[in-house]
Structures are given as C-alpha cells and as structure tokens.
Design a protein around this motif. Structure first.
Motif, mmCIF file in Angstrom:
data_model
loop_
_atom_site.group_PDB
_atom_site.id
_atom_site.type_symbol
_atom_site.label_atom_id
_atom_site.label_comp_id
_atom_site.label_asym_id
_atom_site.label_seq_id
_atom_site.Cartn_x
_atom_site.Cartn_y
_atom_site.Cartn_z
ATOM 1 N N UNK A 143 -15.822 1.092 23.224
ATOM 2 C CA UNK A 143 -16.646 2.127 23.844
ATOM 3 C C UNK A 143 -16.849 1.800 25.315
ATOM 4 N N UNK A 144 -16.694 2.794 26.166
ATOM 5 C CA UNK A 144 -16.951 2.649 27.597
ATOM 6 C C UNK A 144 -18.034 3.648 27.977
ATOM 7 N N UNK A 145 -19.072 3.158 28.637
ATOM 8 C CA UNK A 145 -20.188 4.012 29.039
ATOM 9 C C UNK A 145 -20.388 3.936 30.539
ATOM 10 N N UNK A 146 -20.335 5.067 31.211
ATOM 11 C CA UNK A 146 -20.587 5.160 32.647
ATOM 12 C C UNK A 146 -21.978 5.748 32.841
ATOM 13 N N UNK A 158 -6.977 5.410 22.863
ATOM 14 C CA UNK A 158 -6.520 5.425 21.476
ATOM 15 C C UNK A 158 -7.505 6.139 20.560
ATOM 16 N N UNK A 159 -7.006 6.598 19.421
ATOM 17 C CA UNK A 159 -7.879 7.143 18.383
ATOM 18 C C UNK A 159 -8.871 6.069 17.956
ATOM 19 N N UNK A 160 -10.128 6.466 17.764
ATOM 20 C CA UNK A 160 -11.168 5.512 17.404
ATOM 21 C C UNK A 160 -11.884 4.912 18.594
ATOM 22 N N UNK A 161 -11.398 5.186 19.818
ATOM 23 C CA UNK A 161 -12.083 4.736 21.032
ATOM 24 C C UNK A 161 -13.062 5.820 21.482
ATOM 25 N N UNK A 162 -14.015 5.435 22.304
ATOM 26 C CA UNK A 162 -15.053 6.386 22.718
ATOM 27 C C UNK A 162 -15.359 6.229 24.200
ATOM 28 N N UNK A 163 -15.341 7.351 24.917
ATOM 29 C CA UNK A 163 -15.738 7.404 26.324
ATOM 30 C C UNK A 163 -17.052 8.162 26.419
ATOM 31 N N UNK A 164 -18.036 7.582 27.095
ATOM 32 C CA UNK A 164 -19.334 8.216 27.276
ATOM 33 C C UNK A 164 -19.687 8.150 28.755
ATOM 34 N N UNK A 165 -20.110 9.269 29.321
ATOM 35 C CA UNK A 165 -20.500 9.294 30.731
ATOM 36 C C UNK A 165 -21.654 10.269 30.918
ATOM 37 N N UNK A 166 -22.569 9.916 31.792
ATOM 38 C CA UNK A 166 -23.641 10.847 32.127
ATOM 39 C C UNK A 166 -23.122 11.974 33.014
ATOM 40 N N UNK A 167 -21.978 11.746 33.654
ATOM 41 C CA UNK A 167 -21.348 12.760 34.491
ATOM 42 C C UNK A 167 -20.068 13.276 33.873
ATOM 43 N N UNK A 168 -19.040 13.486 34.728
ATOM 44 C CA UNK A 168 -17.747 13.990 34.270
ATOM 45 C C UNK A 168 -16.895 12.877 33.688
ATOM 46 N N UNK A 169 -15.895 13.268 32.883
ATOM 47 C CA UNK A 169 -14.905 12.326 32.367
ATOM 48 C C UNK A 169 -13.514 12.844 32.737
ATOM 49 N N UNK A 170 -12.700 11.968 33.345
ATOM 50 C CA UNK A 170 -11.323 12.286 33.698
ATOM 51 C C UNK A 170 -10.409 11.307 32.966
ATOM 52 N N UNK A 197 -5.607 15.332 23.043
ATOM 53 C CA UNK A 197 -5.370 15.201 21.605
ATOM 54 C C UNK A 197 -6.575 14.497 20.983
ATOM 55 N N UNK A 198 -7.761 14.884 21.425
ATOM 56 C CA UNK A 198 -8.987 14.147 21.124
ATOM 57 C C UNK A 198 -9.485 14.379 19.702
ATOM 58 N N UNK A 199 -10.146 13.347 19.163
ATOM 59 C CA UNK A 199 -10.821 13.477 17.878
ATOM 60 C C UNK A 199 -12.088 14.312 18.028
ATOM 61 N N UNK A 200 -12.725 14.181 19.190
ATOM 62 C CA UNK A 200 -13.966 14.906 19.452
ATOM 63 C C UNK A 200 -14.174 14.998 20.955
ATOM 64 N N UNK A 201 -14.648 16.147 21.416
ATOM 65 C CA UNK A 201 -15.056 16.319 22.809
ATOM 66 C C UNK A 201 -16.479 16.873 22.814
ATOM 67 N N UNK A 202 -17.284 16.400 23.747
ATOM 68 C CA UNK A 202 -18.683 16.831 23.794
ATOM 69 C C UNK A 202 -19.161 16.888 25.231
ATOM 70 N N UNK A 203 -19.940 17.921 25.535
ATOM 71 C CA UNK A 203 -20.598 18.031 26.843
ATOM 72 C C UNK A 203 -22.059 18.368 26.586
ATOM 73 N N UNK A 204 -22.944 17.487 27.037
ATOM 74 C CA UNK A 204 -24.393 17.691 26.901
ATOM 75 C C UNK A 204 -24.791 18.021 25.459
ATOM 76 N N UNK A 205 -24.141 17.368 24.513
ATOM 77 C CA UNK A 205 -24.502 17.543 23.109
ATOM 78 C C UNK A 205 -23.766 18.634 22.383
ATOM 79 N N UNK A 206 -23.110 19.557 23.110
ATOM 80 C CA UNK A 206 -22.283 20.586 22.471
ATOM 81 C C UNK A 206 -20.900 19.984 22.225
#
Length: 237
Positions: A143-146, A158-170, A197-206
């Motif tokens: 998991x990477x959190x910005x 990779x599948x099973x990895x997680x990106x979290x950011x309070x702002x944008x993600x590129x 090819x994401x398992x899940x995408x989310x913006x502000x909880x949606x």
C-alpha cells in the motif's frame, strides 16, 4: 406467468481484508482508527473480512469483535481461522467463517509481507510538497499513501496492491490494483491511467469495482473524475 420472487446469481465483489496480528482488542482498535483516519471517505463504515490466521483460542473474541465494530467497520466474514474452539465462538456470534482459496498454507510463513510505503516528497520541504512519486513497480499486498498530496506511479501496479492519495492519482504503467483518490473527501480529485485494468477505483468514497468499469475503457488510457457526485470516465488524450 409470474416472476419468481428471488433469483440467485454469481457475482464478484472487492472487499478489504484486515489481517489481525495482535490479540489485544485495544491495540487493534487503535491501529484501525489510525488507518481509517488516513482514508475516511473510503474506509468509514466499510465492509471488511477479518483474517485471523495469527490468532488463537486465547483471544477474547467478544471484546475483539466489539473493538472492531466500534471503529465503524462492518464485519462481513472471518477467514483464516485454524482453531476449532475459536471458530465456534465466531459462529456463535453470528459471523460466517469463510474459506480462502489459498488458506491451506500460511502466506506469512512462505513469503515476506511487504511493508506499507509512504512515498517520499518531491521537494525537500513538506510544506511545499504537493506530489509524491514512485518509480518502482508496486507489488501485490503493498500500500502506498500520499497524505495531503497527489501520487504519481511511473511503473506498473500489480493486482492486490493499493494506491491511496488525498489528491490525484496518476499511473503511467498498467494499473491492476486498487486506486483511491480524494481519500480525505476531495471531490475534485481524479485518477489518470495509461492502461486501466483496476480491481477497484474510488474518488472521495464513490467507487467502482472491476465489473463496473465500462468495457470500452478497460485496458485503455482513461481519466476518472466525479460529476455531480457520481463517478465518470473519459478517454485520456
């Protein structure tokens, strides 16, 4: 001809799995509260599966369950239970005991678990650091959190990895994991990906799980944003 009142269909859902590695409910509660505070828009009241492969019958399960529920997380099932006595306590509490496909072996014994990565700021001063950059591939389970920043990944996720950011993600590589932008509630955040090819995408909880991503954008360069509070997607030019 009347329609049947119910219909059973197979489907797939992406759920977060919380691995418990401590037997004290208070310690678990504090750790969960800190994690939820990092991404409240996504984790608040989120449904989760608990993996308890590290726990034994010695744990006070009623207090452990209460501690987790008090954080706002919704327990939908338990996995990794190897102790029959503990399994009976869980079932008595009304929770389903799930079987994972690879539950026969303990992954912690065979593979080192990657540590969460806090991406380094681009600028020396945290005050002016608005972007975090990761140049290496993001592995499954990582998991990477910005915090208070945008996040840029120049390699694959990779599948099973997680990106979290309070702002944008590129993401400038193939995105197979989960991307959670605007984690602190910023509805102006977006997700920009060159190969979606994401398992899940989310913006502000949606959020959308993989099956909800429009087929014409899957595997393509795409931009996701919120339009009137609803997720929308466009081709990334």
């Amino acid at each position: 001809m009347s329609q049947t009142p119910i219909e059973l269909k197979g489907s797939s859902f992406t759920l977060s799995v919380v691995h418990l590695h401590h037997s004290q409910p208070g310690v678990i509660r504090q750790a969960l509260q800190e994690k939820i505070a990092q991404a409240p828009a996504f984790l608040k009241n989120a449904p989760v599966v608990l993996n308890i492969s590290s726990l034994s019958a010695g744990v006070n399960w009623p207090k452990m369950q209460q501690a987790i529920v008090e954080t706002g997380l919704r327990i939908v099932g338990i996995s990794g239970c190897k102790d029959e006595q503990l399994k009976l306590l869980i079932q008595a509490a009304g929770l389903p005991v799930l079987t994972e496909g690879k539950e026969a072996r303990n992954p912690r014994e065979s593979e080192p678990q990657p540590e969460p990565v806090i991406a380094a700021p681009v600028a020396d001063s945290e005050k002016f650091a608005k972007t975090r950059i990761i140049h290496t591939p993001v592995r499954s389970g990582q998991q990477i959190y910005a915090k208070n920043a945008d996040l840029i990944v120049t390699s694959s996720v990779s599948a099973g990895a997680e990106l979290v950011a309070d702002g944008n993600i590129h993401i400038y590589g193939t995105m197979r994991g989960r991307a959670l932008a605007g984690a602190s509630g910023d509805q102006n955040a977006g997700i920009f990906c060159t190969h979606l090819a994401a398992e899940l995408v989310s913006i502000a909880g949606e959020y959308w799980i993989m099956d909800q991503i429009p087929a014409e954008f899957f595997g393509q360069a795409a931009r996701l944003s919120l339009t009137d509070g609803v997720l929308s997607i466009k081709t990334l030019n």
